[in-house]
Design an enzyme around this catalytic site. Sequence first.
Site, PDB file in Angstrom:
ATOM      1  N   ARG A 115       0.842  -1.194   0.000  1.00 30.74           N
ATOM      2  CA  ARG A 115       0.000   0.000   0.000  1.00 30.74           C
ATOM      3  C   ARG A 115       0.878   1.245   0.000  1.00 30.74           C
ATOM      4  NH1 ARG A 115      -5.160   1.597  -1.186  1.00 30.74           N
ATOM      5  NH2 ARG A 115      -6.131   2.825   0.453  1.00 30.74           N
ATOM      6  N   THR A 402      -8.913   0.593 -10.275  1.00 33.13           N
ATOM      7  CA  THR A 402      -8.354  -0.621  -9.635  1.00 33.13           C
ATOM      8  C   THR A 402      -8.553  -1.886 -10.476  1.00 33.13           C
ATOM      9  OG1 THR A 402      -8.779   0.439  -7.521  1.00 33.13           O
ATOM     10  CG2 THR A 402      -8.336  -1.885  -7.414  1.00 33.13           C
ATOM     11  N   GLU A 422      -6.024   4.067  -7.401  1.00 37.07           N
ATOM     12  CA  GLU A 422      -7.205   4.712  -6.816  1.00 37.07           C
ATOM     13  C   GLU A 422      -8.187   5.140  -7.898  1.00 37.07           C
ATOM     14  OE1 GLU A 422      -9.962   5.202  -4.433  1.00 37.07           O
ATOM     15  OE2 GLU A 422      -9.605   7.142  -5.333  1.00 37.07           O
ATOM     16  N   GLU A 439      -3.898   7.827  -4.063  1.00 41.99           N
ATOM     17  CA  GLU A 439      -4.375   6.966  -2.982  1.00 41.99           C
ATOM     18  C   GLU A 439      -4.579   7.719  -1.661  1.00 41.99           C
ATOM     19  OE1 GLU A 439      -5.929   3.582  -3.538  1.00 41.99           O
ATOM     20  OE2 GLU A 439      -4.055   3.520  -4.647  1.00 41.99           O
ATOM     21  N   ASP A 442      -7.842   8.287   0.033  1.00 44.30           N
ATOM     22  CA  ASP A 442      -8.512   7.243   0.821  1.00 44.30           C
ATOM     23  C   ASP A 442      -8.422   7.534   2.320  1.00 44.30           C
ATOM     24  OD1 ASP A 442      -9.398   5.782  -1.300  1.00 44.30           O
ATOM     25  OD2 ASP A 442      -7.997   4.124  -1.089  1.00 44.30           O
ATOM     26  N   SER A 467      -7.876   1.083   3.078  1.00 46.55           N
ATOM     27  CA  SER A 467      -8.308   0.562   1.773  1.00 46.55           C
ATOM     28  C   SER A 467      -9.568  -0.274   1.945  1.00 46.55           C
ATOM     29  CB  SER A 467      -7.187  -0.308   1.202  1.00 46.55           C
ATOM     30  OG  SER A 467      -7.631  -1.010   0.069  1.00 46.55           O
ATOM     31  N   SER A 468     -10.224  -0.542   0.826  1.00 44.68           N
ATOM     32  CA  SER A 468     -11.323  -1.518   0.807  1.00 44.68           C
ATOM     33  C   SER A 468     -10.941  -2.762   0.028  1.00 44.68           C
ATOM     34  CB  SER A 468     -12.550  -0.916   0.137  1.00 44.68           C
ATOM     35  OG  SER A 468     -13.006   0.179   0.857  1.00 44.68           O
ATOM     36  N   GLY A 488     -13.516  -1.482  -7.129  1.00 44.03           N
ATOM     37  CA  GLY A 488     -14.837  -0.910  -6.872  1.00 44.03           C
ATOM     38  C   GLY A 488     -14.922   0.009  -5.672  1.00 44.03           C
ATOM     39  N   GLY A 489     -13.784   0.506  -5.170  1.00 43.96           N
ATOM     40  CA  GLY A 489     -13.845   1.380  -3.997  1.00 43.96           C
ATOM     41  C   GLY A 489     -14.505   0.624  -2.851  1.00 43.96           C
TER      42      GLY A 489
HETATM   43  N1  GLU Z   1      -8.404   3.049  -3.457  1.00 41.59           N
HETATM   44  C1  GLU Z   1      -9.422   2.084  -3.193  1.00 41.59           C
HETATM   45  C2  GLU Z   1      -9.051   1.213  -2.019  1.00 41.59           C
HETATM   46  O1  GLU Z   1      -7.908   1.056  -1.710  1.00 41.59           O
HETATM   47  C3  GLU Z   1      -9.673   1.224  -4.346  1.00 41.59           C
HETATM   48  C4  GLU Z   1     -10.369   1.967  -5.391  1.00 41.59           C
HETATM   49  C5  GLU Z   1     -11.092   1.096  -6.312  1.00 41.59           C
HETATM   50  O2  GLU Z   1     -11.318  -0.053  -6.093  1.00 41.59           O
HETATM   51  O3  GLU Z   1     -11.448   1.591  -7.345  1.00 41.59           O
HETATM   52  O4  GLU Z   1      -9.910   0.657  -1.412  1.00 41.59           O
END
Ligand code: GLU
Length: 582
Positions: A115, A402, A422, A439, A442, A467-468, A488-489
């Site tokens: 990360r 992502t 990101e 990033e 986030d 992060s997700s 997908g965030g």
């Molecule tokens: N930056 C997001 C994360 O680390 C991911 C973004 C995405 O999945 O588009 O959770």
Amino acid sequence: MRIRFWIGIGAACAVWGAPGWAQPAAHESLNPEAASGYVARQAVTAQRYMVATANPLATEAGYRMLRAGGSAVDAAIAAQLVLGLTEPQSSGLGGGAFMVHYAARDGRMRVYDARESAPAAARADRFMRDGKPLPFKQAVNSGMSVGTPGLLRGLELAHAQQGKLAWRTLFQPAIELAIQGFEVSPRLHAMLAESRDELLAQPAAARYFLGPDGRPWPVGHVLKNPDYAAVLRRVADKGASAFYHGDIAQDIVAAVRAHATPGDLSVADLAAYRARTREPVCGLYRGYRLCGPPPPSSGPLAVLQMLGILEHFPMAKLGPRSVQAVHYFAEAGRLAFADRGFYVADPEFVRVPVEAMLDPAYLARRAALIHPDRALGTALPGDPAGLLALRGHGNALEVPSTSHIAAVDGQGNVLSMTSSIESAFGSKIFVRGFLLNNELTDFSLSAQDPEGRPVANRVQANKRPRSSMAPMIVLRDGKPYIAVGSPGGSAIINYVAKTLVGVLDWKLDIQQAIALPNMGSRNQATEVERGTALQDMLPALQGMGHETRAVDFPSGIQGIVIDQGRLVGGADPRREGLVMGD
Ligand code: GLU
């Protein structure tokens, strides 16, 4: 069409528009293809090894490594280096990643945390102006959003421990493609069109991504990237240090500092960056053991909380077409997201009560809050470890870009890796043929909640933003069974949980589970994927008190199931992915 290249190379592979997609009749009305226009696929099967990525050229690169006797990590590295070229909007050298790996030699799972981290100069008010958070896009499109890239250090660490082929071999496919050029895909073209104005504001990005008339390159245009090839050659010969020290590092820093809203990344930050190995976070669901990266990602922890709550409800019996199943899934999501918002951040900086959050007794108490026929509204966080009063709720936004890679090699090693810069095209800062991440958005943009309580995920020097990303591996009887993940965030959590329920409860094959309409709640409205059969359930959900929204949910789930010696792979029909194996 470009895909023709992929047919007839001898491997098992699914291609865009493959006929004969087998979906069981019981779930037919849930086939999201019908209304949303993307092409459904058939699961791909193989016997020995397999790789699934979001881009056919990347999958081919990974497949080449596997065929040459490479490991799952080798395949993922080769694929990732191609993704940085052919799917540049999503991931690359300027970003970071999380990996979870199962090693057949010792039966152990390991996590590689690559990360990005905040520069040493970062302060808590980084994204605040006059006491208010910066408008999100302004924060994204700035030098301030750029964290120290982690990807190459992470790949190098994973390769040192799990690689089989020589490091430099893994770079060949991407170097060849960068020199010869690749065809702009429909998705890349569409993303370029969407981000055109933001790319135009960054001259280096505009020169590469847009034609001389300032328009996005058309589908099929052959794009070459000799600068990227040159960077790859250096790193192939000299290792990741060639990126983190010297003129490449200096150029990265100069680009960040030359932005109209300059950032504070320094060559010392790059030189000091280390990828980390971590113990995975694991939990049980209906007898399966599921593992993934722990914080600073909130992804696997939230998926495990959701499933731990759903275990109290008869999901298998309800099936994917039941309003009740959507209700329980959304309520479980609400509860997990409430905890995530309060407790999860970089564990080097904040205590994250992971064990308490996954305690079955705690999750049983959370499940007991769910009413069978009435929505919770907004769920409040629980207090699994006596920390509630000390924490405030943050306001990080995550915008989907992502990419996810799943790979299984001939020795039975398994890798699940999610990689990101990101937002689409990251910060839009383009240097030496690759994009720099955004990033750091986030992090929670504000450091305190309205009551003045500190937010766990606030900006701090050298901290990794929450992060997700939820790359996961599922074990059945101690042996790897599923590798899965998605971009997908924050919606990643629901995409991955849905796919797992699809395979584990609803006994769908991985491709069908991936194709199931996306749904869930992130502790706001209950969301269902626009244009799918779930939309017909909205009145019934509203009748139970759900505030509802139909939204586009462009997941990019890739997964591989290992079932009695057979590999079955799926790639999300919502994107351009491909599965290949032998
Ligand atoms: N930056 C997001 C994360 O680390 C991911 C973004 C995405 O999945 O588009 O959770």
